[in-house]
Design a protein around this motif. Structure first.
Motif, PDB file in Angstrom:
ATOM      1  N   THR A 268       2.482  -1.870   3.956  1.00 23.07           N
ATOM      2  CA  THR A 268       2.603  -0.432   4.188  1.00 23.07           C
ATOM      3  C   THR A 268       1.832   0.029   5.420  1.00 23.07           C
ATOM      4  O   THR A 268       2.379   0.686   6.307  1.00 23.07           O
TER       5      THR A 268
ATOM      6  N   TYR B  76       2.898   2.236   9.578  1.00 24.99           N
ATOM      7  CA  TYR B  76       2.485   3.582  10.012  1.00 24.99           C
ATOM      8  C   TYR B  76       1.929   3.549  11.436  1.00 24.99           C
ATOM      9  O   TYR B  76       2.265   4.393  12.279  1.00 24.99           O
TER      10      TYR B  76
ATOM     11  N   ALA C 128      -0.278  -2.682   0.276  1.00 21.54           N
ATOM     12  CA  ALA C 128      -0.528  -1.560   1.192  1.00 21.54           C
ATOM     13  C   ALA C 128      -1.132  -2.033   2.511  1.00 21.54           C
ATOM     14  O   ALA C 128      -0.735  -1.582   3.588  1.00 21.54           O
TER      15      ALA C 128
ATOM     16  N   ASN D  15       7.924   2.401   6.975  1.00 19.23           N
ATOM     17  CA  ASN D  15       6.855   3.147   7.634  1.00 19.23           C
ATOM     18  C   ASN D  15       6.925   3.079   9.156  1.00 19.23           C
ATOM     19  O   ASN D  15       6.579   4.051   9.824  1.00 19.23           O
TER      20      ASN D  15
ATOM     21  N   GLY E 185      -1.182   6.036   4.651  1.00 16.60           N
ATOM     22  CA  GLY E 185      -1.341   4.599   4.433  1.00 16.60           C
ATOM     23  C   GLY E 185      -2.777   4.238   4.084  1.00 16.60           C
ATOM     24  O   GLY E 185      -3.036   3.399   3.211  1.00 16.60           O
TER      25      GLY E 185
ATOM     26  N   GLN F 296      11.195   1.286  -4.682  1.00 21.07           N
ATOM     27  CA  GLN F 296      10.868  -0.086  -4.264  1.00 21.07           C
ATOM     28  C   GLN F 296      10.021  -0.851  -5.274  1.00 21.07           C
ATOM     29  O   GLN F 296      10.061  -2.079  -5.314  1.00 21.07           O
ATOM     30  N   ASN F 297       9.255  -0.120  -6.099  1.00 22.21           N
ATOM     31  CA  ASN F 297       8.392  -0.862  -7.023  1.00 22.21           C
ATOM     32  C   ASN F 297       9.140  -1.387  -8.247  1.00 22.21           C
ATOM     33  O   ASN F 297       8.536  -1.972  -9.132  1.00 22.21           O
TER      34      ASN F 297
ATOM     35  N   ASN G 285      10.137   6.747   7.156  1.00 21.23           N
ATOM     36  CA  ASN G 285       9.072   7.400   6.386  1.00 21.23           C
ATOM     37  C   ASN G 285       8.135   8.184   7.301  1.00 21.23           C
ATOM     38  O   ASN G 285       7.602   9.222   6.912  1.00 21.23           O
TER      39      ASN G 285
ATOM     40  N   PHE H 244       8.831  -2.427   3.144  1.00 23.89           N
ATOM     41  CA  PHE H 244       7.789  -1.404   3.273  1.00 23.89           C
ATOM     42  C   PHE H 244       7.411  -1.192   4.740  1.00 23.89           C
ATOM     43  O   PHE H 244       7.211  -0.054   5.183  1.00 23.89           O
ATOM     44  N   PHE H 245       7.293  -2.295   5.484  1.00 22.94           N
ATOM     45  CA  PHE H 245       6.906  -2.185   6.898  1.00 22.94           C
ATOM     46  C   PHE H 245       7.909  -1.331   7.671  1.00 22.94           C
ATOM     47  O   PHE H 245       7.532  -0.425   8.422  1.00 22.94           O
TER      48      PHE H 245
ATOM     49  N   PHE I 294      12.505   4.607  -0.968  1.00 22.75           N
ATOM     50  CA  PHE I 294      11.068   4.363  -0.857  1.00 22.75           C
ATOM     51  C   PHE I 294      10.385   4.384  -2.220  1.00 22.75           C
ATOM     52  O   PHE I 294       9.540   3.547  -2.520  1.00 22.75           O
TER      53      PHE I 294
ATOM     54  N   ILE J 297      -3.441   5.245   0.482  1.00 22.61           N
ATOM     55  CA  ILE J 297      -2.872   4.297  -0.491  1.00 22.61           C
ATOM     56  C   ILE J 297      -3.774   3.066  -0.607  1.00 22.61           C
ATOM     57  O   ILE J 297      -4.038   2.567  -1.707  1.00 22.61           O
TER      58      ILE J 297
END
Length: 521
Positions: free
Chosen positions: A355, A359, A351, A416, A174, A314-315, A420, A412-413, A311, A177
């Motif tokens: 993101t 993590y 991120a 992670n 993370g 997602q973009n 992930n 995303f949260f 994952f 990124i």
């Protein structure tokens, strides 16, 4: 619970209080993952710039753009290299030792990160071919870091905080990124200050600053820096005590290495180590392995595969979300360097707020609520958010872009603070020492196969940008996550247990020791 042969070196590692060597191991392995993430994700910040620099057609009403095939190759070839590197270096990690291979992967990453910023020839095809060649081998080195970092950290850690330590290593992804976005943002801002230019709609030719050709090269080459910094410390790390004792069978060296690291006296116990090694000397392809761990391996491979499809897909909604929340402008309304700046800024913000926190939530809670529950919650929540985005795509895009962005960030949260992270942790704990690195590599490679499906096939399906295709993809990804939820039941909770207890090595070692004692009697 079965009696254990109580190898002193394993007992010392399992029950050690958290010490400075744990922190050192996290930093050394974590910086590898920082480098991995930076190298894999920084290409996204400059891929549009490559199109403007090398593929603009004179008289066109739009900036130059990489063709779908070229874009897939430039952004995806490192994923293919990563998959192959995981398999090769994961296997070598079990055969030749974790430490020996760990240095090779780092050297490969340094050389290829630097070479990615160089190019041979002057034609666009020559530059792209060179870039793809070195990014493949960069990915190959990155691939080796996955199983080796996870295995080394799991074998160094104590049983109370092992999950948090492995998750902390992965959490450096993370940070990598974030830095990929931050470095690109800062450098593009500096270049923009010294080389201003009109936007594309005002002057198509002058809007692409020629000096920008240096920018993408510097961004890619800076990926070598953290790897160079940590190389010396990585080489100073001793081989893990578990590898030296259980695979190499050298009790004296294992006791010496780990005793020095933990600053305690450890008994060598060569006879016990030999018994333990003999008892657990079965291969990955044996019926014994499949009886004990076959379902676990299917579970770790399938969940990582399914997660990475979602994952890395997602973009596909970024092009709608970023302009809607004013992070990026239309390509014709900016010059080349401004586009890099805006893309990098958007990546940095997503991120940092979507993101990165996930993590570290995993690091904090993994020993409290366990790997299994975190993985189940993550898959379920990702499925819910993707389903809502898919079903309400048109409404959210036009009427509620901020809610759309929030749902996107939450996906995303929970990726992670969810699978992930846990799909990285579990394969490092579930399998026997003799095949731990290989099994992690197989699981990680399955994940990269999923990433390739997501990055190439799912996004190719939505390439025309039609609302129907994107809605269908998002709903399909929601079901992919639900499948991942159910596959998670093939793995078991590993919290609070020693690696040998989890893998059944203690049980077999104790049985072997008892058998030898009975024969002696």
């Amino acid at each position: 619970m079965s009696s254990s042969p109580n190898l002193s070196v394993l007992k010392a590692l399992d029950n050690a209080r958290t010490q400075w060597y744990h922190v050192t191991a996290i930093v050394i392995a974590g910086m590898g993952f920082f480098t991995d993430a930076y190298d894999l994700f920084c290409i996204s910040t400059v891929s549009k710039l490559l199109g403007r620099l090398y593929f603009y057609e004179e008289g066109s009403s739009k900036p130059g753009k990489l063709s779908p095939n070229t874009n897939n190759a430039v952004t995806g070839v490192a994923l293919v290299g990563t998959l192959m590197g995981q398999l090769v270096f994961g296997w070598l990690g079990d055969k030749l030792g974790r430490k020996k291979i760990y240095g090779i992967t780092l050297i490969l990453m340094v050389i290829c990160a630097i070479c990615s910023g160089l190019s041979f020839g002057t034609t666009p095809s020559a530059v792209m071919t060179t870039l793809c060649f070195f990014r493949f081998w960069l990915g190959f080195g990155i691939g080796g870091d996955y199983p080796l970092s996870a295995t080394i950290m799991s074998e160094y850690a104590n049983k109370k905080t092992r999950g948090a330590f492995i998750a902390a290593v992965f959490a450096m992804q993370g940070v990598g990124i974030i830095f990929a976005g931050l470095v690109s943002m800062i450098l593009s801002a500096i270049f923009l200050h010294y080389y201003p230019a009109p936007k594309f709609s005002d002057d198509p030719v002058k809007s692409t600053q020629r000096q920008a050709d240096f920018l993408w090269r510097i961004v890619l080459m800076l990926g070598a820096l953290p790897a160079i910094i940590t190389f010396y410390w990585r080489m100073k790390m001793p081989e893990t005590g578990r590898y030296t004792a259980i695979i190499a069978g050298n009790a004296k060296q294992a006791a010496l290495d780990m005793g020095k690291v933990m600053e305690i006296e450890i008994e060598a116990e060569q006879e016990k180590v030999t018994q333990f090694k003999t008892a657990n000397d079965y291969s990955l392809w044996s019926s014994e392995f499949f009886r004990r761990h076959g379902m676990h391996l299917i579970g770790t491979m399938s969940t990582w595969f399914l997660l990475d499809i979602a994952f890395y897909s997602q973009n596909l909604t970024q092009k709608d979300i970023f302009p809607a929340i004013h992070l990026t402008e239309a390509a014709t309304e900016v010059n080349a360097l401004k586009e890099v700046f805006q893309t990098s800024r958007a990546m940095f913000i997503v991120a940092l707020f979507g993101t990165f926190p996930g993590y570290w939530f995993t690091v904090v809670f993994i020993e409290k609520i366990g790997r299994h529950l975190i993985q189940l919650i993550g898959f379920f929540m990702m499925s819910v958010f993707m389903l809502v985005m898919g079903l309400k795509y048109d409404y959210l895009k036009k009427e509620s872009p901020k809610i759309f962005a929030l749902l996107y960030g939450l996906t995303f949260f929970f990726a992670n603070f969810g699978p992930n992270s846990t799909t990285f942790v579990l394969p490092a704990e579930l399998f026997p020492t003799r095949v731990r690195s290989t099994c992690h590599a197989l699981s990680a490679a399955a994940g990269k196969a999923g990433a390739i499906v997501g990055a190439f096939f799912v996004q190719s399906y939505t390439l025309d940008g039609s609302s129907k295709a994107i809605k269908g993809a998002l709903i399909g990804l929601a079901f992919t996550n639900i499948l991942g939820f159910f596959c998670s039941f093939l793995v078991t909770e590993t919290k609070g247990r020693s690696l040998e207890e989890i893998s059944g090595e203690d049980e077999r070692g104790a049985a072997q020791g008892k058998s030898v004692s009975d024969n002696d009697a």
